[in-house]
Design a protein around this motif. Structure first.
Motif, PDB file in Angstrom:
ATOM      1  N   HIS A 147      95.167  84.189  20.720  1.00 51.15           N
ATOM      2  CA  HIS A 147      95.065  85.390  21.787  1.00 51.15           C
ATOM      3  C   HIS A 147      93.583  86.310  20.992  1.00 51.15           C
ATOM      4  O   HIS A 147      93.227  87.468  20.609  1.00 51.15           O
ATOM      5  N   LEU A 148      92.704  85.591  21.350  1.00 54.16           N
ATOM      6  CA  LEU A 148      91.151  86.436  21.444  1.00 54.16           C
ATOM      7  C   LEU A 148      90.580  87.458  22.006  1.00 54.16           C
ATOM      8  O   LEU A 148      89.773  87.918  21.354  1.00 54.16           O
ATOM      9  N   GLU A 149      91.289  87.379  22.794  1.00 58.68           N
ATOM     10  CA  GLU A 149      91.093  88.703  24.082  1.00 58.68           C
ATOM     11  C   GLU A 149      91.419  89.814  22.906  1.00 58.68           C
ATOM     12  O   GLU A 149      91.540  90.887  23.958  1.00 58.68           O
ATOM     13  N   GLU A 150      92.996  90.224  22.068  1.00 56.98           N
ATOM     14  CA  GLU A 150      92.585  90.767  21.323  1.00 56.98           C
ATOM     15  C   GLU A 150      92.572  91.075  19.895  1.00 56.98           C
ATOM     16  O   GLU A 150      91.901  92.209  19.824  1.00 56.98           O
ATOM     17  N   LEU A 151      91.512  90.409  19.659  1.00 59.57           N
ATOM     18  CA  LEU A 151      91.617  90.526  18.362  1.00 59.57           C
ATOM     19  C   LEU A 151      89.513  90.722  18.026  1.00 59.57           C
ATOM     20  O   LEU A 151      88.837  90.758  18.847  1.00 59.57           O
ATOM     21  N   VAL A 152      89.177  91.092  16.421  1.00 63.71           N
ATOM     22  CA  VAL A 152      88.268  90.889  16.721  1.00 63.71           C
ATOM     23  C   VAL A 152      86.927  89.778  15.874  1.00 63.71           C
ATOM     24  O   VAL A 152      88.501  89.321  14.585  1.00 63.71           O
ATOM     25  N   ILE A 153      86.641  89.133  15.703  1.00 59.24           N
ATOM     26  CA  ILE A 153      86.247  88.009  15.162  1.00 59.24           C
ATOM     27  C   ILE A 153      85.241  88.257  14.635  1.00 59.24           C
ATOM     28  O   ILE A 153      83.947  88.747  14.821  1.00 59.24           O
ATOM     29  N   LYS A 154      85.174  87.721  12.669  1.00 54.89           N
ATOM     30  CA  LYS A 154      83.981  88.412  12.316  1.00 54.89           C
ATOM     31  C   LYS A 154      83.147  87.282  11.378  1.00 54.89           C
ATOM     32  O   LYS A 154      83.855  86.560  10.900  1.00 54.89           O
ATOM     33  N   ASN A 155      82.382  86.714  11.484  1.00 57.96           N
ATOM     34  CA  ASN A 155      81.347  85.696  10.714  1.00 57.96           C
ATOM     35  C   ASN A 155      81.502  86.247   9.493  1.00 57.96           C
ATOM     36  O   ASN A 155      80.612  87.407   9.175  1.00 57.96           O
ATOM     37  N   VAL A 156      81.938  85.377   7.860  1.00 59.09           N
ATOM     38  CA  VAL A 156      82.415  86.123   6.660  1.00 59.09           C
ATOM     39  C   VAL A 156      80.737  86.585   6.202  1.00 59.09           C
ATOM     40  O   VAL A 156      80.400  87.307   5.402  1.00 59.09           O
ATOM     41  N   GLY A 157      79.574  85.051   6.460  1.00 58.98           N
ATOM     42  CA  GLY A 157      77.890  85.102   6.166  1.00 58.98           C
ATOM     43  C   GLY A 157      77.727  86.283   6.735  1.00 58.98           C
ATOM     44  O   GLY A 157      76.238  87.102   5.620  1.00 58.98           O
ATOM     45  N   ALA A 158      77.828  86.702   7.910  1.00 62.20           N
ATOM     46  CA  ALA A 158      76.740  87.138   8.283  1.00 62.20           C
ATOM     47  C   ALA A 158      77.130  89.022   8.692  1.00 62.20           C
ATOM     48  O   ALA A 158      78.565  89.596   7.700  1.00 62.20           O
ATOM     49  N   SER A 159      76.165  89.868   8.556  1.00 67.80           N
ATOM     50  CA  SER A 159      76.249  91.452   8.024  1.00 67.80           C
ATOM     51  C   SER A 159      75.574  92.451  10.016  1.00 67.80           C
ATOM     52  O   SER A 159      75.214  91.523  10.831  1.00 67.80           O
ATOM     53  N   GLY A 160      76.164  93.209   9.998  1.00 70.28           N
ATOM     54  CA  GLY A 160      75.142  94.016  10.667  1.00 70.28           C
ATOM     55  C   GLY A 160      75.569  93.595  12.577  1.00 70.28           C
ATOM     56  O   GLY A 160      75.068  93.871  13.192  1.00 70.28           O
TER      57      GLY A 160
END
Length: 486
Positions: A367-380
């Motif tokens: 379901h990648l097209e419906e979700l927001v994926i974040k890298n836990v280490g990255a910011s901004g």
């Protein structure tokens, strides 16, 4: 007012599904309906001018250098009925109490890590974890967070959820007061009939919270001296610093105005040196003391950390709070509430999936097209995929990254942020909003009534940030019955 106004699929703060105003907005709606187009435009102009006259600006930096802008202001308030607000207050106090326990635990016994609730490497690899500098320190009131700014949103069902915690140097409190001041100038009629919680005593509340953090070795014979330490006029939140210092009757100082002698902090004055007991600092950890952190910092005070460790000065907010307010820790705050308080969270997080669970992983990859994926280490906003706005190619790249390192990523549903009417350029249209709630924490916790409602004024935009064209609204907590003393 609501001609052609379309709530769409979103939860609207003011308008019900039937297209008419909700009960707690009815009176506001009726009042606005009586104003002519010309009157509305005039009031809108007056409000913006009022902000300019007060010098209420923030700085936006871009390729041409810095430009001063006024925070765009929208006069349609966010109105929250008292019972709803009481639930928010409870939820914020609960959350802050748990986060404070967590910070104290991390820099002391680390019980939550030993209990296997939070992975050790998540803490130790965090760039804001300053164990070397402040591990084992006992600080006044055991209180690491004297002021928090917690960002809330409402989902499509109108449920409040926490979007993020700001536990380092939350800014924006001055705008809450200025929005109210301008509203009272421009729409005095709104305040006659209705009881809106006042902001009147909030500065003495904030000041008392600051001075309750008396360091261990302060001179018991004198009243504690507190100062507000700013990086200076080039900081984008400088207006906030000036305003808060003025309203609390506290000296505004820069690093060069302070000096440490025999591990005691002094402020240089025309009458000589004056001892400082408490520093409300608006400078990041890294720049506080060139001896202990970055040696190239010109903003800080040499020897400040030594004075802090000896119990000669209090520093608010605490050093090393950043470890508790990043994206990966956010996921664990509900667990912190259960662990330290033995309670269920009153206000939930946005639903977040860790991808180390194989079932979740499979669901997310499908379901990648419906979700927001974040890298836990990255910011901004780095290393982040916003599914609905992504190309197939971008999704394929992320699919590979997630399969290789599932522990490095979290997934969240794309939230349908709630909306509220805004009046700009002569018409009303729906805009996305969020709410930054300020919690002060001294001997006990106290929530500023209302907070800063931020609005994405560009039509269709999801970005409420003021540097991206977002603006502010006044936030009203309706008290039951009686007349207004706002």
């Amino acid at each position: 007012m609501l001609k052609n106004y379309d709530t769409g699929i979103f939860f609207d703060e003011m308008i019900g599904n039937n297209g008419s105003p909700k009960r707690h907005y009815q009176w506001f709606y009726e009042l606005v309906e009586q104003l002519t187009d010309t009157e509305l435009r005039e009031k809108h102009e007056t409000a913006q001018l009022n902000f300019l006259r007060q010098g209420i600006t923030f700085t936006v930096y871009n390729h041409t250098g810095g430009t001063e802008r006024t925070m765009p202001f929208d006069f349609v308030p966010i109105i929250i009925p008292k019972p709803q607000w009481e639930k928010i207050e409870e939820g914020m106090k609960q959350r802050l109490t748990a986060l404070n326990h967590f910070l104290d635990d991390l820099y002391h016994d680390q019980k939550i890590i030993d209990a296997g609730i939070i992975p050790r490497e998540l803490v130790e690899n965090n760039p804001y974890y300053y164990h070397k500098q402040v591990g084992g320190l006992d600080i006044p009131l055991k209180n690491h967070v004297f002021l928090a700014g917690v960002d809330l949103i409402r989902d499509e069902n109108g449920e409040y959820r926490v979007l993020e915690d700001n536990l380092r140097n939350p800014s924006g409190m001055s705008y809450v007061f200025q929005n109210r001041y301008v509203m009272r100038q421009v729409y005095p009629e709104l305040f006659f009939e209705h009881s809106i919680e006042t902001l009147e005593h909030q500065f003495s509340e904030l000041y008392n919270t600051v001075v309750s953090h008396v360091p261990e070795n302060a001179d018991p014979r004198t009243k504690p001296t507190a100062v507000l330490l700013t990086p200076g006029m080039y900081n984008s939140a400088y207006y906030d610093h000036v305003f808060l210092a003025q309203q609390m009757g506290m000296e505004l100082v820069e690093g060069r105005d302070l000096v440490v002698k025999d591990d005691i902090v002094y402020m240089k004055t025309i009458r000589g040196l004056k001892r400082v007991d408490i520093i409300y600092r608006r400078i990041d950890d890294d720049f506080l003391d060139p001896e202990a952190f970055r040696p190239d910092s010109a903003l800080g005070v040499s020897g400040l950390l030594r004075a802090y460790k000896k119990g000669n000065v209090a520093i608010l907010n605490g050093i090393g709070n950043g470890v508790a307010d990043d994206k990966a820790m956010y996921v664990y705050v509900p667990d912190m509430i259960r662990f330290y308080l033995n309670e269920e969270p009153i206000i939930p997080n946005v639903e977040t999936y860790f991808l180390s669970d194989p079932e979740r992983l499979e669901y997310v990859l499908d379901h990648l097209e419906e979700l927001v994926i974040k890298n836990v280490g990255a910011s901004g906003g780095y290393d982040m995929l916003i599914g609905p706005q992504s190309s197939e190619e971008e999704r394929n790249v992320f699919r590979q990254k997630i399969i290789e390192k599932p522990n490095q990523y979290i997934a969240q549903p794309t939230i349908k942020l709630s909306r509220a009417p805004a009046y700009q350029e002569g018409r009303f249209y729906p805009c996305h909003v969020d709410l930054r709630v300020f919690i002060m924490n001294g001997e006990e916790a106290h929530v500023l009534p209302g907070g800063l409602s931020r609005v994405a004024l560009k039509e269709g935009s999801l970005v409420v940030n003021s540097s991206q064209g977002g603006g502010g609204k006044d936030t009203w907590i309706l008290t039951e019955g009686g007349h207004s003393h706002a």
